[in-house]
Every structure is written in C-alpha cells, then in structure tokens.
Scaffold this motif. Structure first.
Motif, short mmCIF file in Angstrom:
data_model
loop_
_atom_site.label_atom_id
_atom_site.label_comp_id
_atom_site.label_asym_id
_atom_site.label_seq_id
_atom_site.Cartn_x
_atom_site.Cartn_y
_atom_site.Cartn_z
N MET A 71 -1.85 -52.18 16.62
CA MET A 71 -1.34 -51.96 17.70
C MET A 71 -1.57 -53.28 18.50
N THR A 72 -0.60 -53.37 19.49
CA THR A 72 -0.71 -54.56 20.36
C THR A 72 -1.37 -54.27 21.79
N LEU A 73 -2.48 -54.98 22.29
CA LEU A 73 -3.04 -54.91 23.57
C LEU A 73 -2.65 -55.73 24.46
N ASP A 74 -2.94 -55.39 25.76
CA ASP A 74 -2.37 -56.31 26.72
C ASP A 74 -3.83 -57.17 26.90
N GLY A 75 -4.45 -57.67 25.98
CA GLY A 75 -5.42 -58.35 26.12
C GLY A 75 -6.43 -58.62 24.73
N THR A 76 -7.08 -59.79 24.60
CA THR A 76 -7.72 -60.06 23.49
C THR A 76 -9.20 -59.51 23.47
N VAL A 77 -9.67 -58.86 22.32
CA VAL A 77 -10.89 -58.03 22.14
C VAL A 77 -11.67 -58.78 21.11
N ASP A 78 -12.38 -60.00 21.47
CA ASP A 78 -13.09 -60.84 20.85
C ASP A 78 -14.67 -60.21 20.61
N SER A 79 -14.51 -58.95 20.23
CA SER A 79 -15.99 -58.33 20.25
C SER A 79 -15.71 -57.10 19.26
N SER A 80 -16.16 -55.78 19.48
CA SER A 80 -16.18 -54.81 18.76
C SER A 80 -15.58 -53.53 19.83
N PRO A 81 -14.94 -52.42 19.06
CA PRO A 81 -14.75 -51.40 19.60
C PRO A 81 -15.93 -50.46 19.79
N ILE A 82 -15.89 -49.45 20.40
CA ILE A 82 -16.82 -48.34 20.50
C ILE A 82 -16.05 -46.93 20.29
N TYR A 83 -16.64 -46.04 19.92
CA TYR A 83 -15.79 -44.80 19.54
C TYR A 83 -16.61 -43.47 20.41
N VAL A 84 -15.43 -42.90 21.14
CA VAL A 84 -15.91 -42.01 21.86
C VAL A 84 -14.89 -40.58 21.90
N HIS A 85 -15.19 -39.60 21.68
CA HIS A 85 -14.43 -38.40 21.78
C HIS A 85 -13.01 -38.65 21.17
N GLY A 86 -13.01 -39.20 20.00
CA GLY A 86 -11.51 -39.66 19.33
C GLY A 86 -10.60 -40.80 19.78
N LEU A 87 -11.72 -41.54 20.83
CA LEU A 87 -10.95 -42.78 21.16
C LEU A 87 -11.77 -44.04 20.91
N PHE A 88 -10.98 -45.22 20.57
CA PHE A 88 -11.43 -46.47 20.27
C PHE A 88 -11.62 -47.04 21.61
N VAL A 89 -12.64 -47.41 22.34
CA VAL A 89 -12.65 -48.19 23.76
C VAL A 89 -13.02 -49.60 23.57
N VAL A 90 -12.42 -50.34 24.23
CA VAL A 90 -12.41 -51.95 23.88
C VAL A 90 -12.38 -52.70 25.26
N THR A 91 -13.13 -53.61 25.41
CA THR A 91 -13.02 -54.49 26.74
C THR A 91 -12.44 -55.84 26.06
N THR A 92 -11.34 -56.21 26.88
CA THR A 92 -10.70 -57.36 26.66
C THR A 92 -11.49 -58.56 27.29
N THR A 93 -10.89 -59.77 26.92
CA THR A 93 -11.79 -60.98 27.52
C THR A 93 -11.65 -61.23 28.90
N TYR A 94 -10.42 -60.47 29.57
CA TYR A 94 -10.23 -60.76 31.06
C TYR A 94 -10.91 -59.34 31.74
N GLY A 95 -11.66 -58.58 30.82
CA GLY A 95 -12.30 -57.48 31.62
C GLY A 95 -11.64 -56.13 31.76
N ARG A 96 -10.34 -56.01 31.00
CA ARG A 96 -9.63 -54.76 30.99
C ARG A 96 -10.41 -54.04 30.00
N THR A 97 -10.83 -52.75 30.25
CA THR A 97 -11.22 -51.68 29.37
C THR A 97 -10.40 -50.90 29.02
N GLU A 98 -9.96 -50.51 28.05
CA GLU A 98 -8.86 -49.51 27.46
C GLU A 98 -9.31 -48.65 26.40
N ALA A 99 -8.87 -47.28 26.57
CA ALA A 99 -9.40 -46.22 25.37
C ALA A 99 -8.10 -45.76 24.86
#
Length: 399
Positions: free
Chosen positions: A1-29
């Motif tokens: 899937m396409t995100l509105d930012g690059t995630v140059d790290s790893s996701p974490i998993y919480v309650h069926g959601l992958f949570v990521v932080t993009t390089t410009y600080g947006r955090t998305e579930a």
C-alpha cells in the motif's frame, strides 16, 4: 500500500494495526488485514520539514498495555499517542537543537519510562552531542539526560556550550535494555574519548533511568576510529547472555565484550574477548539478532555485502554459515530467519543452515526491516535520504 511518507525504520503491531512513523514525523495506524489507514497523527511543524533534510528514522514504541504509542518527530519531540485514535496526550522536547541533533534510532520503553537517544545528520555537521533521554511515560516529564560528551553535565545541553561535538547514538536499536538487570546499553560514534567526560566510540552501560554510568569500553585504537570515521557505534550493543555483549562497527568487526571487564566508571580501553569479521568485512549499520533455540544460541548479522550466522557459547562466536546477499536488520520469527535485501526482496532462510526458503518480492530501501506477527509480515520500503513525502508498506499474509 502507498503511504504519505517514507518509513525508513520498522513497523510495530498493536491491536491488529501496523503503526509506523514516517521520516517527517507522521505516525499512522494501518489495518493489518485490509491495509486501510485507521488513524493518522501529523505533528505541528510538519509542513516546515516535509521534503527537507530534517528527518527522523525512529521506530515508535508501545507501552505494555498497548493503550499508548510513543513516536518521534524531526522537531526533536517525543509524542504520546492514543493507540485507539492517534490523539496526542503530551509531547516533550529532547534536544535544544533539533536541526543538528537527529532522533534516528528506535524508541524503547522500560519500567514506565520512554527511552530516546540522539545523533547527528549526514555530514556530521557540528555542534551536536549524542545523549540518552529518559521520559516518564505517564506524565511526559523529562526525568534524566545522560550526555556522552560533557557527561559531567546533566540535563539537555545547548550543543555549542560543550567543547566537544558528535558521539552520535544512532544504532538502529537505540538504547538496548538488558533483560537481566534493566540497565541501558548504548554505543557511540566518532568523537573524542578521555574516559572521564567524553565517551566517543564507546560502549556504555547506564542505570535504568540513565542517571549513572555503570560500565564502559572503548577499543585501544579509539583515536584511529575517530580520525577515520569508523564509528564503533554504527550499531547498538547486542546482549548475548548475562555476562557478554556483542558490538559491531564501521571497521568491519564484531567484538565480544565481557560485562565484568566493563564494570565501573574507571576507563576501560581494550580487553575484548574476541573480534570476528562482519559478513562481508564492511561497515555494520544494522541490528544483529540473537536466537535462543533450546540449548543453542545463534547470532545473525547482515551488512551491504552479505548475511552470516554464528553459534555463540561461553563468550565465543563460531562461524556457522555465510552468504553474499546483503541485508538490513535480521528478524527471527516462526522458526525462520527474515532478512530484507535493500536492493529489493525479502529473503527467508532456515536459521541453522542458511538455506533459502523463499524470496518475497518487494522494492528497494535503506534501513527498513520487517516484522512478522499474527499471521502477517510487514515491511516498509524507501530511503529517508531521498526526502520523499510518499512511501510503500508491504503486507503479506503467512497464515
């Protein structure tokens, strides 16, 4: 899937959601099953960083209840976000100069505290200092700061007021928590070392609240490492067992260190038990993985030119297998070894033999690494240094 930012790290998993932080600080579930974005947090200041060199590559962390997620922004702040809807409960700055002190490494959480570390940006433009910040997870109060340069000073330093610069803490795992003692383990990059107040190119053991130095190590050639840009702390320390640590570096070596020999505030130069080559003899930028399987302990590492495994026993590594396929930080899950090739492709190996089981197709990246959880594999693509405001998250079902 396409995100509105690059995630140059790893996701974490919480309650069926992958949570990521993009390089410009947006955090998305992102819903692990459907790929839908369930919530998005955009930090104040996002528009001023987007597309610029001011970034973060920090992986977020959840507290043990999984009610709260802690994430970093390029503005030098840590945010406490609701796992249910992404609303911010508090934020706290951990640097006086976010344009020079980058939050690059993964956040950690232990004993009710959020642990964050700082480094520098490409080019090592001074002034900045690597430091460890410990935050109360409930209130957001900054409890302690341990500075790896000018370490006689507590609290956040205005970087220009310290007579030394650099000593970045930028290994992918950030501050590692020793599971036996709760102590914090960090490794620093190029900077002066004097064994008293300046701790460049060193492995350091701190108390769990980062208020005290408990142990230290630097190689005998610490001055040479500093002069040749061969950061000892290009990766974070690895706990092998209660008495031993492994530490990789940009000089192409993985050192086995004795916890007992490091103990105390007196300076400890040299004394490593063993040094082995990284998989291809080049810089190690990734986080090695340790797998305890029955009575055996295996160490896995990957660099740009190869992936390798060692058997560990009683302070000694013995080579097990090696190949010439590069990778980012290895992950052991489901009895398999997962290694992302930043040139493209997620390779799956038998851990004991290195036999290739499968390669999952995907695009290229940088420091991204996968997680394998609850019948899913998630892997971000892309390179933070492209300064893009879009990115890709690959999700596979492995049920």
């Amino acid at each position: 899937m396409t995100l509105d930012g690059t995630v140059d790290s790893s996701p974490i998993y919480v309650h069926g959601l992958f949570v990521v932080t993009t390089t410009y600080g947006r955090t998305e579930a992102i819903d692990a099953s459907s790929g839908a974005v369930r919530w998005r947090f955009t930090p104040p200041g996002y528009s001023s960083w987007a597309g610029s060199p001011q970034i973060t590559t920090a992986t977020p962390v959840a507290d043990p209840t999984e009610r709260w997620i802690y994430a970093a922004s390029p503005g030098g702040r840590i945010y406490k976000l609701s796992a249910a809807n992404g609303h911010a409960a508090w934020s706290i700055s951990i640097t006086r100069l976010p344009s020079r002190e980058k939050i690059a490494a993964a956040l950690n959480y232990t004993r009710g505290h959020v642990i964050a570390v700082t480094g520098g940006y490409i080019g090592d433009a001074p002034p900045y200092q690597g430091h460890v910040a410990v935050i109360d997870g409930a209130s957001g109060r900054l409890l302690h700061v341990w500075n790896s340069l000018c370490s006689n000073r507590t609290g956040l330093i205005v970087p220009s007021t310290c007579d030394a610069s650099d000593s970045a803490i930028w290994g992918r795992s950030g501050a590692v928590v020793d599971p036996t003692t709760g102590d914090l383990l960090v490794a620093t990059g190029n900077a002066p070392w004097n064994g008293t107040t300046n701790w460049g190119d060193a492995v350091l053991r701190l108390s769990s609240d980062a208020s005290r130095l408990l142990g230290n190590y630097t190689p005998t050639n610490t001055d040479q490492l500093n002069a040749s840009d061969a950061d000892l702390g290009s990766t974070s320390p690895v706990v092998l067992d209660a008495g031993h640590i492994a530490q990789g570096g940009k000089d192409g070596k993985i050192r086995v260190l004795s916890v007992a020999r490091m103990r105390g505030t007196s300076p400890h130069k040299g004394g490593e038990l063993q040094a082995v080559s990284t998989p291809s003899g080049t810089d190690l930028f990734t986080a090695p993985a340790v797998w305890h399987a029955g009575s055996s302990t295996l160490l896995f590492a990957a660099d740009n030119g190869g992936t390798a495994a060692w058997r560990y026993r009683n302070g000694h590594l013995t080579a097990l297998w090696q190949n010439a396929t590069g990778g980012t930080s290895p992950v052991v899950a489901g009895g398999l070894l997962w290694v992302y090739d930043p040139g493209g492709g997620l390779n799956v190996y038998q851990p004991g033999s290195g036999s290739l089981v499968a390669t999952l197709p995907c695009g290229g990246g940088h420091w991204n690494s996968p997680i394998v959880v609850d019948g899913h594999v998630a892997l971000p693509e892309g390179n933070a240094n492209d300064h893009s405001t879009s990115g890709v998250l690959d999700i596979w079902s492995v049920r």
